[in-house]
Design a protein around this motif. Sequence first.
Motif, PDB file in Angstrom:
ATOM      1  N   LEU A 264       0.458  -0.940  -0.036  1.00  0.00           N
ATOM      2  CA  LEU A 264       0.005   0.346  -0.334  1.00  0.00           C
ATOM      3  C   LEU A 264       0.838   0.834   0.096  1.00  0.00           C
ATOM      4  O   LEU A 264       1.429   1.447   0.435  1.00  0.00           O
ATOM      5  CB  LEU A 264      -0.828  -0.105   1.307  1.00  0.00           C
ATOM      6  CG  LEU A 264      -2.329   1.078   1.286  1.00  0.00           C
ATOM      7  CD1 LEU A 264      -3.219   0.626  -0.014  1.00  0.00           C
ATOM      8  CD2 LEU A 264      -2.571   0.876   2.494  1.00  0.00           C
TER       9      LEU A 264
ATOM     10  N   LYS B 219       0.657   5.931  -0.323  1.00  0.00           N
ATOM     11  CA  LYS B 219       0.315   6.638  -0.346  1.00  0.00           C
ATOM     12  C   LYS B 219       0.230   7.925  -1.042  1.00  0.00           C
ATOM     13  O   LYS B 219       1.780   8.183  -1.406  1.00  0.00           O
ATOM     14  CB  LYS B 219       0.631   7.620   1.378  1.00  0.00           C
ATOM     15  CG  LYS B 219      -0.681   8.369   1.208  1.00  0.00           C
ATOM     16  CD  LYS B 219      -0.738   9.160   2.836  1.00  0.00           C
ATOM     17  CE  LYS B 219      -1.419  10.157   3.513  1.00  0.00           C
ATOM     18  NZ  LYS B 219      -1.100  11.014   4.729  1.00  0.00           N
TER      19      LYS B 219
ATOM     20  N   ILE C 205       1.127  10.948  -2.002  1.00  0.00           N
ATOM     21  CA  ILE C 205       1.399  12.206  -1.293  1.00  0.00           C
ATOM     22  C   ILE C 205       0.907  13.769  -2.142  1.00  0.00           C
ATOM     23  O   ILE C 205       1.329  15.010  -1.798  1.00  0.00           O
ATOM     24  CB  ILE C 205       2.851  12.142  -0.700  1.00  0.00           C
ATOM     25  CG1 ILE C 205       4.553  11.739  -1.905  1.00  0.00           C
ATOM     26  CG2 ILE C 205       3.199  11.393   0.427  1.00  0.00           C
ATOM     27  CD1 ILE C 205       5.362  11.735  -1.501  1.00  0.00           C
TER      28      ILE C 205
ATOM     29  N   ILE D 274       3.858   9.320  -4.882  1.00  0.00           N
ATOM     30  CA  ILE D 274       3.738   7.885  -3.775  1.00  0.00           C
ATOM     31  C   ILE D 274       4.904   7.967  -2.861  1.00  0.00           C
ATOM     32  O   ILE D 274       6.073   8.255  -3.133  1.00  0.00           O
ATOM     33  CB  ILE D 274       3.329   7.086  -4.672  1.00  0.00           C
ATOM     34  CG1 ILE D 274       3.860   6.131  -5.275  1.00  0.00           C
ATOM     35  CG2 ILE D 274       1.931   7.013  -5.036  1.00  0.00           C
ATOM     36  CD1 ILE D 274       4.492   4.295  -5.489  1.00  0.00           C
ATOM     37  N   ASN D 275       4.251   7.513  -1.919  1.00  0.00           N
ATOM     38  CA  ASN D 275       5.834   7.725  -0.797  1.00  0.00           C
ATOM     39  C   ASN D 275       6.321   6.141  -0.988  1.00  0.00           C
ATOM     40  O   ASN D 275       6.563   5.816   0.017  1.00  0.00           O
ATOM     41  CB  ASN D 275       4.828   7.625   0.701  1.00  0.00           C
ATOM     42  CG  ASN D 275       3.565   7.183   1.637  1.00  0.00           C
ATOM     43  OD1 ASN D 275       3.822   6.025   0.128  1.00  0.00           O
ATOM     44  ND2 ASN D 275       3.403   6.635   2.588  1.00  0.00           N
ATOM     45  N   LYS D 276       6.918   5.617  -1.181  1.00  0.00           N
ATOM     46  CA  LYS D 276       7.615   4.221  -1.632  1.00  0.00           C
ATOM     47  C   LYS D 276       8.427   4.736  -2.791  1.00  0.00           C
ATOM     48  O   LYS D 276       8.100   5.282  -3.980  1.00  0.00           O
ATOM     49  CB  LYS D 276       6.654   2.986  -2.390  1.00  0.00           C
ATOM     50  CG  LYS D 276       5.320   2.992  -0.872  1.00  0.00           C
ATOM     51  CD  LYS D 276       5.950   1.895   0.494  1.00  0.00           C
ATOM     52  CE  LYS D 276       4.943   1.809   1.261  1.00  0.00           C
ATOM     53  NZ  LYS D 276       4.710   2.234   2.609  1.00  0.00           N
TER      54      LYS D 276
ATOM     55  N   ASP E  24      -5.832   0.362  -7.949  1.00  0.00           N
ATOM     56  CA  ASP E  24      -6.791   0.820  -7.199  1.00  0.00           C
ATOM     57  C   ASP E  24      -7.754   0.140  -7.086  1.00  0.00           C
ATOM     58  O   ASP E  24      -7.849  -0.088  -8.050  1.00  0.00           O
ATOM     59  CB  ASP E  24      -6.962   2.682  -7.726  1.00  0.00           C
ATOM     60  CG  ASP E  24      -8.117   2.714  -6.847  1.00  0.00           C
ATOM     61  OD1 ASP E  24      -8.354   2.935  -5.688  1.00  0.00           O
ATOM     62  OD2 ASP E  24      -9.038   3.798  -7.935  1.00  0.00           O
TER      63      ASP E  24
ATOM     64  N   SER F  89      10.230   7.806  -2.355  1.00  0.00           N
ATOM     65  CA  SER F  89       9.119   8.042  -2.947  1.00  0.00           C
ATOM     66  C   SER F  89       9.464   7.767  -5.030  1.00  0.00           C
ATOM     67  O   SER F  89      10.751   7.533  -4.976  1.00  0.00           O
ATOM     68  CB  SER F  89       9.027   9.824  -3.375  1.00  0.00           C
ATOM     69  OG  SER F  89      10.033  10.690  -3.591  1.00  0.00           O
TER      70      SER F  89
ATOM     71  N   LYS G 111      -6.199   8.232  -3.053  1.00  0.00           N
ATOM     72  CA  LYS G 111      -5.643   8.799  -1.630  1.00  0.00           C
ATOM     73  C   LYS G 111      -4.218   7.480  -1.715  1.00  0.00           C
ATOM     74  O   LYS G 111      -3.187   7.873  -1.280  1.00  0.00           O
ATOM     75  CB  LYS G 111      -6.265   8.526  -0.719  1.00  0.00           C
ATOM     76  CG  LYS G 111      -7.175  10.174  -0.415  1.00  0.00           C
ATOM     77  CD  LYS G 111      -8.157  10.244   0.453  1.00  0.00           C
ATOM     78  CE  LYS G 111      -8.622  11.483   0.962  1.00  0.00           C
ATOM     79  NZ  LYS G 111     -10.551  11.345   1.418  1.00  0.00           N
ATOM     80  N   TYR G 112      -4.954   6.611  -1.492  1.00  0.00           N
ATOM     81  CA  TYR G 112      -4.382   5.679  -1.146  1.00  0.00           C
ATOM     82  C   TYR G 112      -3.893   4.326  -2.591  1.00  0.00           C
ATOM     83  O   TYR G 112      -4.684   3.842  -3.662  1.00  0.00           O
ATOM     84  CB  TYR G 112      -4.331   4.647  -0.329  1.00  0.00           C
ATOM     85  CG  TYR G 112      -4.147   5.202   0.928  1.00  0.00           C
ATOM     86  CD1 TYR G 112      -3.079   5.012   1.398  1.00  0.00           C
ATOM     87  CD2 TYR G 112      -6.027   5.510   1.858  1.00  0.00           C
ATOM     88  CE1 TYR G 112      -3.197   5.529   3.241  1.00  0.00           C
ATOM     89  CE2 TYR G 112      -5.674   6.711   2.685  1.00  0.00           C
ATOM     90  CZ  TYR G 112      -3.843   6.818   3.975  1.00  0.00           C
ATOM     91  OH  TYR G 112      -4.492   7.070   4.474  1.00  0.00           O
TER      92      TYR G 112
END
Lengths: 407, 168
Positions: free
Chosen positions: A132, A134, A136, A149-151, A165, A180, A270-271
Amino acid sequence: MASSRDDFVIAIRSAFLKKTTKQKFSLLTLVFLSIFIIFLSSFNFKVINNLRSILNEVVFRSSFIVSIPENFIFNSYSKIAQYSNFYSEFKDNKKELENFKSKEILNEIIISENNELKELIEDYKISQNKILAKVIVDHSSPFLKTIIINKGSFDNVKIGTNVYDRNYLVGRVIEVNYKSSRVLLLTDLNSTVPISITPGNVQAIVIGDGKNSGEIKYVKDNLIQDIINQSIAYTSGTGSIYKSGIPVGRINTDNDKFLINFYSDFDQLKYVFVEINQKNETVLDTNDDNEKINTSTLESTEEIKLEILNEELKILNETNDKFIEENRSLRDEVNDTNTKILDLQKKINLQNKKISQNTIDQNELNFLRLNLLYSSKCLKSGFKKGFKVGTPEYRDCILNKGRKLND
Amino acid sequence: MIKFEKKSYLYKIYTWFPIIFLFVSVLNEFDLNYLNLDYFSFNFPFILIFYFALKEYNKFDYFLVFIAGLINDTVVGLPLGISSFSYIAVCIFASYLRNITIRPHLIKDWFYFLFVISLINSTNYSILFLFFSYDLDIMFYIINNFFTFLFYPLLAILLNYYLKVIHD
C-alpha cells in the motif's frame, strides 16, 4: 535612428545586467544557469540523477505539507457531499457486493487453476506482492498527469512497476527516488497501454487523452466493427509493460471515436497498491550426479513433456474462455427468457380477468333482456303472487322465464 | 486600509508575501479548477513574477524566482531548468518594459504580458516537444495562455492594493 537603436541597446543591457542592491545575481547569469541545467538534464548523468532524486525527496515532502490546507478544505467538502447521499449509495453498494461475492468465487477458482497450470509448465512462479502506498502529491496539472507516492527504491519499487487502485490499473512508475516515486497515470498523453477488448478478443492500444479518459488509437487487424459499446478492456500484457488481465475500463463509442472510461477515478486517489514482483525459484528434487549422466535424454524428454503441457494449457485456456463466454451468454439468455415469461404471465392474468368480467357482463345482459319480457310474470302485486324486485327468487324467476306451477 | 508599524515582524512578513506566495503556488500548483471545467487552467506564477519584476519590488529576488522554477519542474515532472528559464525570461521582458516605459499603463502592460507569455509558452512547448520528446496537447497551452492573460488585470489591481499598503 541611431539614438533609438542606442536606447534599445541600453534598455536590453540594463534588463540583462543591471542588478539592484537587493539582487544577488543578474538575470543574464540566471538565464545561462537555467540553460546549463536544461542541457545537463537532457543527459543521463549519475550525479545529476542523484541530485534530482534528493531534490525530489525534499520538494515532494514540502509540497505535501503545503497542500494540506487546500486538501483539507476540498476533502471536507467532498465528505459532506458523500454523507448527503450515503443511504442510497449504501443500498446500491449492498446489491453490488452480493453480485461481486459470487463473481469473486469464480475468480478465485480460475486464479488457483491458472497457478497450478503455471507451476506445471514453469520452474518458477511469480508471487505478487502488493504494497500500500500513500499518494503524497496529486496536482492535476493540465499538462502532465502524474502522482507522487511515498514508496521508492527502499521498498523495491522499480521503473515500470504497475500501480493499482483496488484491482484496477492506475498507471506505472516512471521515476524512482529513495522513499518516493512518480507514477504516470493512464490519462496522460504519454501513456500507452496494450489492451484486449472483450467480447471479441480485439487487441488495441489505449492512449491517454490528457483529461479523464483514454482513446483507442491502434486496433489490431482493423477489427473496429467488432468493438461494441460498454465492452470491457483489460491489459493484454503485450510488450511486457503491464501485466496481462488487469481490468482497465469500459469502452464508450462516441461517433467514430472509441473512448475508455477508466474504472478508477484518478482525481480521487488517496492510496494505491504498488505491485512488487519477486521471482521464487522452486528447487527441483533432482540428483546432481544423475542429472549429469542423463542430461541429454532428460532434456529431450522434458522438452517434449513441456511442449505437450504447453499445448494442454493452451487448449484448457481456450476451452475455459469458451465456457466462460458460453456461460455468460446462457445466463443472459436465461435472464431474458425469465423476463419474457413474467411478461407473458402478466398478459395471461390480464386476459383471464377480462374473460371473467365479460362472462359476468353477458349474464347480466341476459337477465336484463329476460327481465323486460317476464317481469310482469314474476313481480308481486296486490292481486298476484310473485317476488319482490332485487331478491334472488325474483332473479331465478326471470331466468326461468316466469313462475313454475309449484313455486 | 491596513496599516503596519514599519519595524514590526508582521510588516516584515507582509513584505515577503509575494515570494512566499510564489513558493506556495509552485509547491501546491494551484489549478483552481474546482468546477472541473474542461481545459481551464492559468499560470499564476507568471502573473506574480511579471507584476513584481515590472514594479521592481526589492523583496522579489530573481534567484528565489529561479529556485521556484526548479521546484515547479520537480513538482510537475518537467525536465529541470525549463520553468526556471521561463520565469527568468518573464523577469527579463518585464525589466525591459520597465526600462523603456516612462508612464506605465495597465492596458499596455497587459498586452505586452500576452506577447511575453505567448512567446515563452511557445518556446517551452518547442523545447519539450523537440528535445525531450514530450507528447503535449497544444490546446492546453493556448487556453492556459488565454486565461493567464485574462486574469492579469484583475490580479494586477489586487497587487496594486497590496503595494499601496506597503508604500503608505
